[in-house]
Design a protein around this motif. Sequence first.
Motif, PDB file in Angstrom:
ATOM      1  N   ARG A  56       0.825  -1.197   0.000  1.00 54.02           N
ATOM      2  CA  ARG A  56       0.000   0.000   0.000  1.00 54.02           C
ATOM      3  C   ARG A  56       0.864   1.253   0.000  1.00 54.02           C
ATOM      4  O   ARG A  56       0.462   2.284  -0.539  1.00 54.02           O
ATOM      5  CB  ARG A  56      -0.906  -0.013   1.246  1.00 54.02           C
ATOM      6  N   LYS A  57       2.056   1.168   0.566  1.00 52.49           N
ATOM      7  CA  LYS A  57       2.897   2.347   0.698  1.00 52.49           C
ATOM      8  C   LYS A  57       3.754   2.603  -0.534  1.00 52.49           C
ATOM      9  O   LYS A  57       4.403   3.617  -0.616  1.00 52.49           O
ATOM     10  CB  LYS A  57       3.796   2.192   1.920  1.00 52.49           C
ATOM     11  N   SER A  58       3.769   1.675  -1.478  1.00 62.28           N
ATOM     12  CA  SER A  58       4.634   1.842  -2.642  1.00 62.28           C
ATOM     13  C   SER A  58       3.829   1.952  -3.928  1.00 62.28           C
ATOM     14  O   SER A  58       3.312   3.017  -4.260  1.00 62.28           O
ATOM     15  CB  SER A  58       5.626   0.677  -2.716  1.00 62.28           C
ATOM     16  N   GLY A  59       3.738   0.829  -4.654  1.00 66.41           N
ATOM     17  CA  GLY A  59       3.104   0.871  -5.965  1.00 66.41           C
ATOM     18  C   GLY A  59       1.649   1.316  -5.928  1.00 66.41           C
ATOM     19  O   GLY A  59       1.216   2.146  -6.738  1.00 66.41           O
ATOM     20  N   ILE A  60       0.876   0.767  -4.998  1.00 71.46           N
ATOM     21  CA  ILE A  60      -0.546   1.121  -4.919  1.00 71.46           C
ATOM     22  C   ILE A  60      -0.710   2.601  -4.599  1.00 71.46           C
ATOM     23  O   ILE A  60      -1.569   3.285  -5.167  1.00 71.46           O
ATOM     24  CB  ILE A  60      -1.264   0.256  -3.869  1.00 71.46           C
TER      25      ILE A  60
END
Length: 284
Positions: A56-60
């Motif tokens: 959740r903290k990167s790509g999304i």
Amino acid sequence: MKKNLAVRCISGSIYVALIVCAILFGGTWGFPALCSVFAILAVAEFGSLCRMGEARKSGILIIDTLGALILTLSPFLFFSLLPFTDPLFAMAVPFVAYILYFLARLIYQIYLSSDSHPLTCVTASLAAQLYIGLPLACASFIYLAGGEAITLTMFLMIWLNDTGAYAVGCSIGRHRLFPRISPKKSWEGFFGGVLFSVACALIVYYAFGNWRPALSLAALCGYGLIVSIFATWGDLVESMLKRAVGVKDSGSIMPGHGGILDRIDSLIFVAPVTVVYLFITLLL
């Protein structure tokens, strides 16, 4: 205590000054750009509230931020393209861009690990778009289509509603408004907010001259009442979301106030209902 109050006043003043300057001096792009900054920060905070893990903290987060930016900037893109092309094409550009986000978001989920809870993860992403991107797009639309006067009036009413609710609630608040979600809010505070918001309508109508919105006195006072009701609901909904995950603030970017979601929670509800209200008053 005094230090905390000073910090709160300073950060709040900076926040208000940014909005007022963007509305009055930002030209066509200033306020939509500020809404875009709010979208970036708010989507990040919403992702943290959802506690979806590292993915959740990167790509999304990157994809969801792009989606929210497309939504937020769609009115700006439409009005910027309108003088140079067909209205249908000007409308199609942000629409197609958002379709691409939607497909990219679903496809990206396929490639995440199986422990990323796909249904919850995708639902949280789409909720961020509706809860943050769409209302900020409405705020941009109000500014670009309605002008500076109604946009500034909307914010003044939100701020005075908050001030009235806080001042009256702290002074004589006895009857809890919604103790399950926000124990400190009172009915007295709510009606204090209504009083301040409607008083703002009177001040705007009689004192702002050419700067007042193109609404009758009755329509402007009715708008003040609607702002108070929906601003309160917006505050309660965000409190409900924070209570669900056990946090006091959505973030810490604004010292003394919390996160950006804590500051735009009322706007999230007021901006969409303002669009509806303006359409109704124009039709009538």
